[in-house]
Design an enzyme around this catalytic site. Structure first.
Site, short mmCIF file in Angstrom:
data_model
loop_
_atom_site.label_atom_id
_atom_site.label_comp_id
_atom_site.label_asym_id
_atom_site.label_seq_id
_atom_site.Cartn_x
_atom_site.Cartn_y
_atom_site.Cartn_z
N PRO A 2 1.96 -4.28 2.13
CA PRO A 2 0.59 -5.25 1.12
C PRO A 2 -0.69 -3.25 1.31
O PRO A 2 -0.34 -2.73 2.22
CB PRO A 2 -0.22 -5.73 2.73
CG PRO A 2 1.21 -5.87 3.00
CD PRO A 2 1.83 -5.02 2.73
N GLU A 3 -0.77 -3.37 0.60
CA GLU A 3 -1.90 -1.97 0.50
C GLU A 3 -3.38 -2.23 -0.34
O GLU A 3 -3.44 -3.55 0.02
CB GLU A 3 -1.73 -0.50 -0.45
CG GLU A 3 0.24 -0.40 -0.48
CD GLU A 3 0.90 0.24 -1.04
OE1 GLU A 3 -0.39 1.15 -1.85
OE2 GLU A 3 1.72 0.83 -1.22
#
Length: 289
Positions: A2-3
């Site tokens: 997840p960014e």
DNA sequence: CACAGCTCCTGGCAGC
DNA sequence: TGCTGCCAGGAGCTGT
């Protein structure tokens, strides 16, 4: 991983259902998930508090509480935050081994934190410490202050561009996937020395960062394996990646086979033709002002 | 200041 | 089939 786009998608889904809910209790099933306090202290401090809003700083999700305190959630590699409107219904039993924390909420709902690899963290920030939290964080790439000049000044160092963009204290929110996508879009080799970028390179990089992140948010994030929104939905951006995970496949622009190398201990894919490793252009001068 | 290396973790997979 | 061992990597840390 997840960014920024995944955390923003999570924030938006959570924002729609969480504010107004009161935390009745928190159960921590893997003690190291919470920091810097113990699970018992965490429960004591947040039980009875109501969530009044959400925020995000880079990859960090922030849940604001009614006493001025905040909870921070970092998903790291495999973390997932799932809102369940009815806690009396059974959870997915196959995922139960990876459940690390559960927040019992008012209205018979709950917020579950799943994390296969146990890298994710839920932090407690006492009332009045928000400034401290936001201090030494990098610039928000989708914020107003992220200008070409500002990026240019961050790049005035003799360091490869990829590790620099991964450094959360400089630009907040980019991870391995979006750095590779951004550099491809800008036509910049991941090993280029940042200070060797021309003004033109910096302008393209600036535009690419904003475009890649914005489009990924529009498509509700990249789901390679674990990532889900706050309501359990997968994203769609994985179908739109140009280089990440495509080593030895043809470049979508020129057909050249994409190459994989290791930069900053991370798998890195680029097009040797569209992202040549030439050090053309003189080092830039510091932006005048 | 830059960066290599280590730590934390576990599922997935290649190789035998 | 079943085992071993390697790989993925975000961020904080230490050592060079």
């Amino acid at each position: 991983m997840p960014e920024l786009p995944e955390v923003e998608t999570l924030r938006r889904t959570i924002q729609a259902v969480l504010p107004g809910r009161t935390i009745l209790a928190v159960q921590v099933l893997w003690a190291r998930t919470v920091e810097p306090i113990t699970p018992t202290e965490m429960d004591a401090r947040i039980a009875g508090r109501t969530v009044i809003g959400t925020d995000r700083a880079g990859k960090l999700l922030i849940l604001e509480l009614d006493d001025g305190a905040a909870l921070t959630v970092h998903l790291r590699m495999t973390g997932e935050l799932l809102f369940r409107p009815d806690r009396t219904k059974n959870r997915d039993s196959t995922r139960e081994p990876y459940l690390r924390a559960v927040f019992d909420l008012s209205g018979n709902s709950e917020l579950c934190f799943y994390d296969t690899r146990k890298f994710g963290r839920i932090g407690y920030v006492p009332p009045g410490n928000r400034e401290e939290l936001m201090a030494r964080r990098g610039i928000e790439p989708l914020g107003k202050s992220f200008t070409i000049d500002r990026l240019s000044s961050l790049l005035m160092r003799k360091r490869s561009i990829k590790p620099l963009l991964l450094d959360q204290s400089l630009v907040a929110g980019l991870g391995n996937i979006y750095v590779d996508e951004t550099l491809f879009r800008a036509g910049i080799h991941p090993l280029r020395i940042a200070s060797s970028l021309t003004r033109d390179d910096v302008e393209r990089l600036h535009g690419s960062i904003i475009a890649v992140l914005s489009e990924a948010i529009e498509h509700r994030g990249t789901t390679l394996r674990d990532y889900r929104s706050g309501l359990g939905d997968a994203g769609e951006n994985q179908h739109r990646l140009h280089v990440y995970g495509r080593a030895n496949a043809p470049c979508v622009t020129c057909g050249t086979l994409l190459e994989r190398l290791v930069v900053a201990q991370r798998g890195t894919v680029h097009c040797p033709r569209c992202q040549p490793l030439t050090q053309l252009g003189r080092p830039r001068q510091s932006p005048s002002r």
